[in-house]
Design a protein around this motif. Structure first.
Motif, PDB file in Angstrom:
ATOM      1  N   LEU A  64       5.209 -10.418 -40.402  1.00  0.00           N
ATOM      2  CA  LEU A  64       6.507 -10.785 -39.834  1.00  0.00           C
ATOM      3  C   LEU A  64       6.434 -12.148 -39.141  1.00  0.00           C
ATOM      4  O   LEU A  64       7.396 -12.915 -39.172  1.00  0.00           O
ATOM      5  N   ASP A  65       5.298 -12.466 -38.538  1.00  0.00           N
ATOM      6  CA  ASP A  65       5.148 -13.770 -37.894  1.00  0.00           C
ATOM      7  C   ASP A  65       5.230 -14.897 -38.918  1.00  0.00           C
ATOM      8  O   ASP A  65       5.883 -15.923 -38.683  1.00  0.00           O
ATOM      9  N   ARG A  66       4.577 -14.694 -40.051  1.00  0.00           N
ATOM     10  CA  ARG A  66       4.611 -15.708 -41.106  1.00  0.00           C
ATOM     11  C   ARG A  66       6.021 -15.826 -41.704  1.00  0.00           C
ATOM     12  O   ARG A  66       6.495 -16.923 -42.007  1.00  0.00           O
ATOM     13  N   ILE A  67       6.703 -14.711 -41.839  1.00  0.00           N
ATOM     14  CA  ILE A  67       8.075 -14.731 -42.355  1.00  0.00           C
ATOM     15  C   ILE A  67       8.987 -15.496 -41.396  1.00  0.00           C
ATOM     16  O   ILE A  67       9.843 -16.279 -41.825  1.00  0.00           O
ATOM     17  N   ARG A  68       8.788 -15.273 -40.109  1.00  0.00           N
ATOM     18  CA  ARG A  68       9.599 -15.982 -39.120  1.00  0.00           C
ATOM     19  C   ARG A  68       9.410 -17.497 -39.230  1.00  0.00           C
ATOM     20  O   ARG A  68      10.358 -18.271 -39.125  1.00  0.00           O
ATOM     21  N   GLN A  69       8.180 -17.928 -39.471  1.00  0.00           N
ATOM     22  CA  GLN A  69       7.929 -19.361 -39.648  1.00  0.00           C
ATOM     23  C   GLN A  69       8.654 -19.906 -40.873  1.00  0.00           C
ATOM     24  O   GLN A  69       9.222 -21.002 -40.829  1.00  0.00           O
ATOM     25  N   PHE A  70       8.653 -19.131 -41.944  1.00  0.00           N
ATOM     26  CA  PHE A  70       9.345 -19.560 -43.160  1.00  0.00           C
ATOM     27  C   PHE A  70      10.839 -19.735 -42.918  1.00  0.00           C
ATOM     28  O   PHE A  70      11.456 -20.700 -43.357  1.00  0.00           O
ATOM     29  N   ILE A  71      11.403 -18.771 -42.218  1.00  0.00           N
ATOM     30  CA  ILE A  71      12.853 -18.760 -42.051  1.00  0.00           C
ATOM     31  C   ILE A  71      13.332 -19.854 -41.099  1.00  0.00           C
ATOM     32  O   ILE A  71      14.346 -20.507 -41.341  1.00  0.00           O
ATOM     33  N   HIS A  72      12.573 -20.092 -40.025  1.00  0.00           N
ATOM     34  CA  HIS A  72      13.055 -20.986 -38.968  1.00  0.00           C
ATOM     35  C   HIS A  72      12.440 -22.382 -38.987  1.00  0.00           C
ATOM     36  O   HIS A  72      12.864 -23.235 -38.211  1.00  0.00           O
TER      37      HIS A  72
END
Length: 256
Positions: A64-72
């Motif tokens: 989820l941390d890596r996904i958050r970086q992708f999105i934001h």
């Protein structure tokens, strides 16, 4: 606000994602729905796109941390190919670990189905040995021969089951015979069978190299192989092997 917007209930129904999960994604900083004056969440088409990204990346095993970086952080999208490649390698390594765990479980089940219940200490020794087999193979290939390593380790499931069975039979024989004398006739016959079995695995190069293995390398091998015998049984086995070697020699190594 987007021209099209949804309450959390409608958004959950549209996306197929439970409200509880939407709350979790919001708490994790993945989704940022707008709020009405009364505090109710409002989701728009941009949130639906973001949710699709979350679901897609999560299905690929991204944290989820890596996904958050992708999105934001849009600048990270420039490294998408590299990131996907790293994730591919990570998942392949995870799959390899899972495959190895499944193989160990299969072998243990085969043993239990054939032998019945196992002593817990023996079972954990078996697991530790199975987990060390890659290192054991490397040791054999380096210090004996690649051919011997292949004969011992690059084998079928049936052959592995046979080796597991022979190892357990050897341990049981030592535990039983250790109550008697190391030079007893039955001990000689038992060791003769297993010495010959071991020699069957060794090619000429391995036999030649075996005589020149240093004490340090012997110690290293001992660290890679857990033997399910207590101190008394190990002492008996060493004495029985010494008697056998002095009386019969070790064919192909130091005797006729």
């Amino acid at each position: 606000m987007d021209a099209t917007h949804y309450s959390i209930g409608k958004f959950a129904k549209l996306s197929g994602i439970p409200i509880r999960t939407l709350h979790y994604y919001e708490e994790a900083g993945l989704l940022c729905p707008r709020r009405q004056d009364n505090g109710h969440r409002i989701y728009g088409s941009a949130d639906l796109v973001a949710l699709q990204k979350i679901i897609s990346l999560k299905s690929l095993g991204f944290s989820l941390d890596r996904i958050r970086q992708f999105i934001h952080h849009r600048e990270l999208e420039m490294n998408l190919a590299e990131t996907l490649h790293i994730q591919q390698q990570t998942l392949q390594a995870t799959r390899a670990e899972l495959d190895r765990s499944l193989e160990i479980l299969r072998r243990l089940l085969t043993i239990v189905q054939r032998e019945g219940e196992l002593d817990h200490n023996l079972m954990f020794l078996l697991i530790r040995n199975m987990l060390q087999e890659d290192k054991q193979r490397s040791w054999v290939a380096k210090h004996l021969s690649e051919q011997t390593a292949a004969v011992l380790f690059d084998i079928s499931q049936d052959a592995v089951a046979d080796l597991d069975r022979e190892m357990l039979a050897f341990v049981e024989a030592v535990k039983r015979l250790a109550a008697g004398k190391p030079d007893a006739l039955e001990a000689e016959e038992m060791l003769g069978c297993y010495v010959q079995r071991i020699l069957d695995f060794l090619d000429d190069q391995a036999l030649a190299n075996f005589a020149h293995i240093s004490e340090d390398q012997h110690d290293h091998l001992n660290q890679l192989v857990d033997i399910p015998l207590d101190e008394r049984e190990v002492t008996w086995l060493n004495e029985a092997l010494a008697h056998y070697a002095s009386k019969f020699g070790l064919p192909g190594i130091d005797g006729p």
